[in-house]
Design a protein around this motif. Structure first.
Motif, PDB file in Angstrom:
ATOM      1  N   GLY A  56       0.818  -1.215   0.000  1.00  0.00           N
ATOM      2  CA  GLY A  56       0.000   0.000   0.000  1.00  0.00           C
ATOM      3  C   GLY A  56       0.848   1.260   0.000  1.00  0.00           C
ATOM      4  O   GLY A  56       0.570   2.216  -0.718  1.00  0.00           O
ATOM      5  N   ILE A  57       1.897   1.246   0.786  1.00  0.00           N
ATOM      6  CA  ILE A  57       2.795   2.403   0.839  1.00  0.00           C
ATOM      7  C   ILE A  57       3.501   2.580  -0.509  1.00  0.00           C
ATOM      8  O   ILE A  57       3.617   3.699  -1.021  1.00  0.00           O
ATOM      9  CB  ILE A  57       3.810   2.263   1.993  1.00  0.00           C
ATOM     10  CG1 ILE A  57       3.070   2.346   3.330  1.00  0.00           C
ATOM     11  CG2 ILE A  57       4.893   3.334   1.910  1.00  0.00           C
ATOM     12  CD1 ILE A  57       3.905   1.944   4.532  1.00  0.00           C
ATOM     13  N   ILE A  58       3.941   1.468  -1.094  1.00  0.00           N
ATOM     14  CA  ILE A  58       4.601   1.539  -2.406  1.00  0.00           C
ATOM     15  C   ILE A  58       3.622   2.083  -3.448  1.00  0.00           C
ATOM     16  O   ILE A  58       3.964   2.963  -4.236  1.00  0.00           O
ATOM     17  CB  ILE A  58       5.153   0.158  -2.830  1.00  0.00           C
ATOM     18  CG1 ILE A  58       6.295  -0.261  -1.894  1.00  0.00           C
ATOM     19  CG2 ILE A  58       5.630   0.182  -4.279  1.00  0.00           C
ATOM     20  CD1 ILE A  58       6.727  -1.715  -2.047  1.00  0.00           C
ATOM     21  N   ASP A  62       3.820   5.558  -5.644  1.00  0.00           N
ATOM     22  CA  ASP A  62       3.712   5.620  -7.108  1.00  0.00           C
ATOM     23  C   ASP A  62       2.685   6.665  -7.536  1.00  0.00           C
ATOM     24  O   ASP A  62       2.917   7.438  -8.463  1.00  0.00           O
ATOM     25  CB  ASP A  62       3.315   4.257  -7.691  1.00  0.00           C
ATOM     26  CG  ASP A  62       4.469   3.277  -7.764  1.00  0.00           C
ATOM     27  OD1 ASP A  62       5.637   3.728  -7.745  1.00  0.00           O
ATOM     28  OD2 ASP A  62       4.213   2.061  -7.852  1.00  0.00           O
ATOM     29  N   VAL A  63       1.538   6.692  -6.843  1.00  0.00           N
ATOM     30  CA  VAL A  63       0.490   7.667  -7.162  1.00  0.00           C
ATOM     31  C   VAL A  63       0.999   9.088  -6.932  1.00  0.00           C
ATOM     32  O   VAL A  63       0.790   9.983  -7.761  1.00  0.00           O
ATOM     33  CB  VAL A  63      -0.790   7.389  -6.336  1.00  0.00           C
ATOM     34  CG1 VAL A  63      -1.791   8.526  -6.465  1.00  0.00           C
ATOM     35  CG2 VAL A  63      -1.416   6.067  -6.769  1.00  0.00           C
ATOM     36  N   ASN A  88      12.532  13.272  -5.444  1.00  0.00           N
ATOM     37  CA  ASN A  88      13.618  12.492  -4.813  1.00  0.00           C
ATOM     38  C   ASN A  88      13.182  11.896  -3.481  1.00  0.00           C
ATOM     39  O   ASN A  88      13.527  10.758  -3.156  1.00  0.00           O
ATOM     40  CB  ASN A  88      14.871  13.344  -4.641  1.00  0.00           C
ATOM     41  CG  ASN A  88      15.550  13.636  -5.952  1.00  0.00           C
ATOM     42  OD1 ASN A  88      15.420  12.888  -6.917  1.00  0.00           O
ATOM     43  ND2 ASN A  88      16.268  14.744  -6.014  1.00  0.00           N
ATOM     44  N   PHE A  89      12.423  12.678  -2.713  1.00  0.00           N
ATOM     45  CA  PHE A  89      11.907  12.185  -1.437  1.00  0.00           C
ATOM     46  C   PHE A  89      11.048  10.939  -1.648  1.00  0.00           C
ATOM     47  O   PHE A  89      11.226   9.925  -0.969  1.00  0.00           O
ATOM     48  CB  PHE A  89      11.085  13.281  -0.727  1.00  0.00           C
ATOM     49  CG  PHE A  89      10.343  12.785   0.469  1.00  0.00           C
ATOM     50  CD1 PHE A  89      10.988  12.620   1.683  1.00  0.00           C
ATOM     51  CD2 PHE A  89       8.992  12.456   0.374  1.00  0.00           C
ATOM     52  CE1 PHE A  89      10.300  12.148   2.794  1.00  0.00           C
ATOM     53  CE2 PHE A  89       8.301  11.977   1.479  1.00  0.00           C
ATOM     54  CZ  PHE A  89       8.951  11.825   2.684  1.00  0.00           C
ATOM     55  N   PHE A  90      10.109  11.016  -2.607  1.00  0.00           N
ATOM     56  CA  PHE A  90       9.216   9.882  -2.852  1.00  0.00           C
ATOM     57  C   PHE A  90       9.952   8.690  -3.470  1.00  0.00           C
ATOM     58  O   PHE A  90       9.656   7.540  -3.145  1.00  0.00           O
ATOM     59  CB  PHE A  90       8.025  10.296  -3.725  1.00  0.00           C
ATOM     60  CG  PHE A  90       6.988  11.071  -2.967  1.00  0.00           C
ATOM     61  CD1 PHE A  90       6.294  10.495  -1.919  1.00  0.00           C
ATOM     62  CD2 PHE A  90       6.724  12.393  -3.280  1.00  0.00           C
ATOM     63  CE1 PHE A  90       5.335  11.195  -1.209  1.00  0.00           C
ATOM     64  CE2 PHE A  90       5.777  13.117  -2.578  1.00  0.00           C
ATOM     65  CZ  PHE A  90       5.080  12.514  -1.538  1.00  0.00           C
ATOM     66  N   ILE A  91      10.902   8.953  -4.320  1.00  0.00           N
ATOM     67  CA  ILE A  91      11.698   7.866  -4.904  1.00  0.00           C
ATOM     68  C   ILE A  91      12.485   7.150  -3.810  1.00  0.00           C
ATOM     69  O   ILE A  91      12.525   5.914  -3.767  1.00  0.00           O
ATOM     70  CB  ILE A  91      12.624   8.391  -6.028  1.00  0.00           C
ATOM     71  CG1 ILE A  91      11.790   8.777  -7.252  1.00  0.00           C
ATOM     72  CG2 ILE A  91      13.685   7.363  -6.394  1.00  0.00           C
ATOM     73  CD1 ILE A  91      12.557   9.538  -8.330  1.00  0.00           C
ATOM     74  N   ASP A  92      13.094   7.913  -2.906  1.00  0.00           N
ATOM     75  CA  ASP A  92      13.832   7.309  -1.786  1.00  0.00           C
ATOM     76  C   ASP A  92      12.897   6.507  -0.876  1.00  0.00           C
ATOM     77  O   ASP A  92      13.237   5.393  -0.452  1.00  0.00           O
ATOM     78  CB  ASP A  92      14.553   8.384  -0.963  1.00  0.00           C
ATOM     79  CG  ASP A  92      15.731   9.006  -1.701  1.00  0.00           C
ATOM     80  OD1 ASP A  92      16.178   8.429  -2.718  1.00  0.00           O
ATOM     81  OD2 ASP A  92      16.197  10.076  -1.255  1.00  0.00           O
ATOM     82  N   ALA A  93      11.730   7.084  -0.578  1.00  0.00           N
ATOM     83  CA  ALA A  93      10.762   6.395   0.280  1.00  0.00           C
ATOM     84  C   ALA A  93      10.307   5.089  -0.368  1.00  0.00           C
ATOM     85  O   ALA A  93      10.216   4.046   0.303  1.00  0.00           O
ATOM     86  CB  ALA A  93       9.557   7.297   0.551  1.00  0.00           C
ATOM     87  N   GLU A  95      11.957   3.304  -2.580  1.00  0.00           N
ATOM     88  CA  GLU A  95      13.076   2.353  -2.611  1.00  0.00           C
ATOM     89  C   GLU A  95      13.275   1.683  -1.251  1.00  0.00           C
ATOM     90  O   GLU A  95      13.563   0.485  -1.181  1.00  0.00           O
ATOM     91  CB  GLU A  95      14.358   3.053  -3.072  1.00  0.00           C
ATOM     92  CG  GLU A  95      15.457   2.110  -3.470  1.00  0.00           C
ATOM     93  CD  GLU A  95      15.043   1.041  -4.486  1.00  0.00           C
ATOM     94  OE1 GLU A  95      15.412  -0.131  -4.272  1.00  0.00           O
ATOM     95  OE2 GLU A  95      14.354   1.361  -5.473  1.00  0.00           O
ATOM     96  N   ARG A  96      13.079   2.436  -0.166  1.00  0.00           N
ATOM     97  CA  ARG A  96      13.186   1.840   1.173  1.00  0.00           C
ATOM     98  C   ARG A  96      12.132   0.749   1.360  1.00  0.00           C
ATOM     99  O   ARG A  96      12.417  -0.322   1.896  1.00  0.00           O
ATOM    100  CB  ARG A  96      13.056   2.904   2.260  1.00  0.00           C
ATOM    101  CG  ARG A  96      14.305   3.746   2.458  1.00  0.00           C
ATOM    102  CD  ARG A  96      14.249   4.582   3.725  1.00  0.00           C
ATOM    103  NE  ARG A  96      13.075   5.430   3.839  1.00  0.00           N
ATOM    104  CZ  ARG A  96      12.963   6.655   3.282  1.00  0.00           C
ATOM    105  NH1 ARG A  96      13.966   7.153   2.579  1.00  0.00           N
ATOM    106  NH2 ARG A  96      11.873   7.364   3.435  1.00  0.00           N
ATOM    107  N   ARG A  97      10.915   1.018   0.931  1.00  0.00           N
ATOM    108  CA  ARG A  97       9.841   0.030   1.050  1.00  0.00           C
ATOM    109  C   ARG A  97      10.069  -1.154   0.112  1.00  0.00           C
ATOM    110  O   ARG A  97       9.758  -2.292   0.453  1.00  0.00           O
ATOM    111  CB  ARG A  97       8.476   0.660   0.779  1.00  0.00           C
ATOM    112  CG  ARG A  97       8.070   1.654   1.817  1.00  0.00           C
ATOM    113  CD  ARG A  97       8.054   1.023   3.200  1.00  0.00           C
ATOM    114  NE  ARG A  97       7.664   2.023   4.165  1.00  0.00           N
ATOM    115  CZ  ARG A  97       7.495   1.805   5.433  1.00  0.00           C
ATOM    116  NH1 ARG A  97       7.712   0.610   5.926  1.00  0.00           N
ATOM    117  NH2 ARG A  97       7.136   2.764   6.233  1.00  0.00           N
ATOM    118  N   MET A  98      10.608  -0.880  -1.064  1.00  0.00           N
ATOM    119  CA  MET A  98      10.923  -1.965  -2.002  1.00  0.00           C
ATOM    120  C   MET A  98      11.991  -2.875  -1.382  1.00  0.00           C
ATOM    121  O   MET A  98      11.895  -4.100  -1.489  1.00  0.00           O
ATOM    122  CB  MET A  98      11.412  -1.411  -3.342  1.00  0.00           C
ATOM    123  CG  MET A  98      10.381  -0.619  -4.119  1.00  0.00           C
ATOM    124  SD  MET A  98       9.034  -1.617  -4.722  1.00  0.00           S
ATOM    125  CE  MET A  98       9.888  -2.569  -5.944  1.00  0.00           C
TER     126      MET A  98
END
Length: 195
Positions: A56-58, A62-63, A88-93, A95-98
């Motif tokens: 859900g977070i991922i 994406d949205v 960049n913030f959302f991409i990092d977030a 990637e952490r969840r991934m």
């Protein structure tokens, strides 16, 4: 299958795995009194819930990234530094969840959960589910579960204000989805009325 695709960044697989998880948990919840052994059902549901939360977070990330791209396009003439920082913030977030999802999938616990889920689906509701008396009892139970969900939704809908808070609408929407999943689950055995 979708979990492994989701772990490599397939956005559609993230969505599909999340929906499948919710549907399975809805079916388990509806039949919780019929499922044997109870502990297996609880473990499967609990494991799926944790994975679904990460998915859900991922998905939400994406949205957000899609929205940012759209907003960035609207402000193409100006300074895009704030959009780049947010992106960049959302991409990092994400990637952490991934990474977290990949760690889960690599664990023996995940393999065990998937094996339990496959066995659970293969073996059905219980070892005794074979005779028609038990099947009729399951049908009766399923109808009662659906009736309870619909009555709960009717009551919830009747209590909505003309301007309900977003949290109340979100909870109602989730409950509607659960009822829909249960109807989709029931339709093949209960008929068109439930589809």
């Amino acid at each position: 299958k979708n979990m492994r695709k989701a772990a490599v960044g397939d956005s559609e697989a993230v969505h599909d795995a999340r929906v499948a998880s919710r549907r399975i948990r809805t079916a388990i919840s509806a039949f919780q009194d019929c499922i044997r052994p109870h502990k297996t059902a609880e473990k499967v549901s609990k494991g799926l819930k944790k994975q679904s939360a990460i998915l859900g977070i991922i998905r939400n990330t994406d949205v957000c990234l899609e929205l940012l791209v759209g907003l960035k396009g609207l402000f193409s003439g100006g300074n895009n530094l704030i959009f780049e920082k947010l992106e960049n913030f959302f991409i990092d977030a994400k990637e952490r969840r991934m990474d977290e999802l990949r760690r889960i999938i690599k664990k023996k616990k995940f393999s065990s959960l998937m094996r339990k889920l496959r066995n659970f689906i293969r073996d059905g509701l219980s070892a005794e589910a074979g005779d028609s008396a038990d099947f009729d009892a399951y049908l009766k139970y399923l109808k009662a579960a659906l009736s309870v969900r619909v009555k709960r939704l009717d009551k919830e809908f009747a209590s909505l204000d003309s301007e309900p808070p977003d949290t109340v609408l979100h909870r109602f929407r989730i409950n509607c989805k659960r009822a829909r999943y249960l109807c989709e689950f029931a339709a093949p055995v209960l008929g068109k009325r439930y589809s």
